[in-house]
Design a protein around this motif. Structure first.
Motif: not given
Lengths: 459, 173
Positions: B32-35, B133, B143
């Protein structure tokens, strides 16, 4: 990444980082209100309370409390209704139409413009509601199954179109606004300390719907925003077209014209941008957003004002020409009476404020001055109110039989309710400016590298 | 063999995007990528499928149009036909021009609201929901990339550092 021509002026001033943007936009929410905020808020609240009292008096005694008479059955209330609805239009134009055109300058102002839309529509909706005389029966305008022999409303009527258009416009605007707000509420939530302000943290957790910023969520967010913008664009044009049909489908000389829908839509955008300017010029000072709402933003809006203002001027001229060219005596009289009859002064205010004043924006030094813009925006707000007054009252006050000819003058209740809605509007807006992220910070961060002054200078 | 979770934190979206491409090219799966904001091209770089929100909006719009037409037909033609200003009230077809504004509003109303509700449900967003998150700074200016590693995590860590991660945290399962 976005690329942008280097000669374009920056949209974010100062050497801002992503963290600075979060800090600046969360500041009004986290900090205490300053003196100016309290002064403005108290004033608005007083006006609002005064308006509530006038509304209560009207509902208690009946519409006779207003200055209406048998000939002029629509006057201040509908003028105010159309004025407020028109103001709302700029918000949707900025957030939806400018999104479709990929205009980056919208990002600093769209949140507040949409808030303005929603609060303005609330004010607008009040007027038909009060004018019903028995507002507790307002649900009659909706197609609700009932036992009155199944008494339905008439779907041929523009007034019912208006009910549908405005309810849809209001609810879709709220949804569009809120979908964009979720990531920004999440930013504020994550800045709040659970130990120092646990209540606030809870509140913003609730408002942010548990947003975390996953890649898939952002992908859907972008698509949903785009589709909502695509839906809101025809919606905004339909709303004021339908408002204009309240008049245009009648047979009253001065109202029965086919130019009304585009003419009203342009007038709405024109007045809406003026109100956005009035609000933002105050707000950038009160909550210190000088780096984000720059003179460049104001200039872009002024360019739109020249365009819409000139088109509105053209519409006025077209109306005059068509009434002469129609060869219909009644139509010709209606327009002659507007310009030279007993309400000539209202017509003169309308012409001066709406046609002449915005032409000053051709001069660059005026277009790029906060003070001049603020003054002119007030002029336009006044002018556009008079435009609706002129259309509504001067067309009605000369009825078919000269024995029914009369004048309209407002009572203090009429004036009180109008001032009350201004108070209500500013009360809502001021509360919003202290509790909501007033700039769409997530969007703004995405253009920092292409439009921030620091990054531009580096290139 | 235990599964460890690595959190690579980046300061810049361009570095992150390059890193995602590099890591995926080395056959390492990114969880997953959190931004803090939408990064254009990230969905393609991560190999995410295109979203079908717009298709849903179209279907909901068609639904709104049909229901609106059905409602007006029932009210104006079937249940209580009235002669209003001589407008044709015997058939829906002849009376339809007067119904266009409301049919349009129904279409927009359904498309906008149902699409937004679908969006919220598909993303699991609701009042009272909690953020998953791993780091609160991801809504501000950081990020974050999540990678699950079986066994030795040092080559992945090295990869992250090499591609520009400013901070790497590890959570043992």
């Amino acid at each position: 990444m976005h690329k942008e021509a280097e000669i374009r002026d920056p949209l974010i001033l100062g050497n801002k980082t992503y963290h600075d943007i979060s800090k600046d936009i969360a500041k009004p929410v986290e900090g205490k209100a300053n003196k100016y905020w309290w002064i403005l808020f108290s004033l608005s609240l007083v006006l609002f309370i005064w308006g509530v009292l006038c509304i209560a008096y009207t509902i208690g005694t009946g519409i006779g409390a207003w200055g209406l008479n048998k000939t002029v059955g629509w006057a201040w209330d509908i003028t105010n209704f159309v004025w407020w609805i028109g103001i709302g239009h700029a918000g949707t134009l900025i957030s939806a139409v400018l999104l479709l055109f990929r205009q980056k300058w919208r990002m600093s102002i769209n949140r507040s413009a949409e808030a303005m839309t929603i609060f303005a529509v609330v004010q607008a909706a009040l007027f038909p509601l009060i004018h019903m005389g028995r507002p507790w029966l307002a649900y009659y305008v909706f197609p609700i199954p009932n036992q009155f022999g199944s008494l339905w409303m008439n779907f041929n009527s523009p007034l019912i179109w208006d009910v549908f258009a405005i309810s849809t416009y209001f609810s879709v605007s709220v949804v569009f606004w809120y979908i964009g707000l979720i990531p920004d509420f999440a930013m504020i939530r994550d800045r709040m300390s659970a130990t120092i302000s646990p209540m606030k943290k809870k509140l913003y957790s609730l408002l942010s719907f548990g947003w975390s910023g996953k890649a898939k969520h952002w992908q859907r967010f972008e698509e949903v925003s785009l589709v909502l913008a695509g839906l809101a664009t025809p919606l905004v044009f339909s709303v004021h077209s339908i408002v204009s049909m309240d008049f245009a489908t009648s047979i009253v000389p001065g109202w029965h014209t086919t130019i009304f829908p585009p003419y009203f839509v342009l007038g709405a955008l024109f007045s809406g941008f003026a109100m956005v300017e009035t609000l933002l010029i105050i707000m950038r000072k009160v909550v210190s957003l000088e780096s984000y709402i720059t003179i460049k933003h104001i200039e872009y809006m002024n360019v739109i004002i020249i365009l819409t203002g000139s088109l509105v001027g053209t519409a006025y001229m077209t109306e005059l020409f068509m009434s002469w060219y129609s060869g219909v005596e009644f139509e010709q009289y209606a327009f002659l009476n507007r310009a030279t009859g007993p309400y000539w002064w209202a017509y003169a205010i309308m012409m001066t404020c709406n046609v002449l004043t915005p032409q000053l924006y051709w001069i660059k030094s005026i277009r790029t001055s906060f003070v001049a813009t603020f003054v002119i925006s007030i002029f336009i707000n006044i002018g556009m109110w008079f435009e609706r007054f002129v259309i509504i009252v001067t067309s009605l006050h000369r009825d078919y039989l000269p024995s029914a000819w009369t004048m309209f003058s407002p009572t203090f209740i009429d004036i009180g309710i109008f001032l009350g809605t201004i108070g209500f509007f500013f009360t809502l807006f001021l509360l919003y400016s202290r509790t909501f992220p007033v700039i769409a910070q997530a969007e703004l961060k995405s253009i920092l590298k292409s439009s921030g002054s620091e990054y531009k200078n580096k290139k | 063999m235990s599964t460890n979770t690595l959190y690579g934190i980046f300061d810049d979206e361009e570095v992150l995007l390059a890193s995602v491409k590099e890591i995926r090219a080395n056959n390492i799966e990114i969880e997953e990528v959190f931004s803090p904001f939408a990064i254009h091209g990230l969905d393609k770089a991560l190999g995410l499928k295109e979203t079908r929100m717009a298709i849903m909006a179209f279907i909901y719009g068609c639904l709104g149009l049909s229901l609106g037409a059905l409602m007006i037909y029932n009210i104006m033609i079937v249940d209580w036909p009235q002669n209003i200003g001589g407008k044709p009230n015997f058939t829906f077809y002849h009376n339809m021009p007067a119904f266009v504004p409301i049919l349009f509003e129904c279409t927009v109303l359904f498309a906008a609201h149902l699409m937004s509700i679908t969006y919220l449900i598909r993303c699991g967003l609701f009042p009272g929901g909690t953020s998953d998150s791993p780091d609160e700074r991801t809504t501000d200016d950081k990020f974050l990339m999540v990678i699950n590693v079986d066994g030795d995590s040092s080559p992945v860590k090295e990869m992250l550092t090499k591609t520009g991660a400013t901070e790497i945290n590890e959570k043992e399962a």
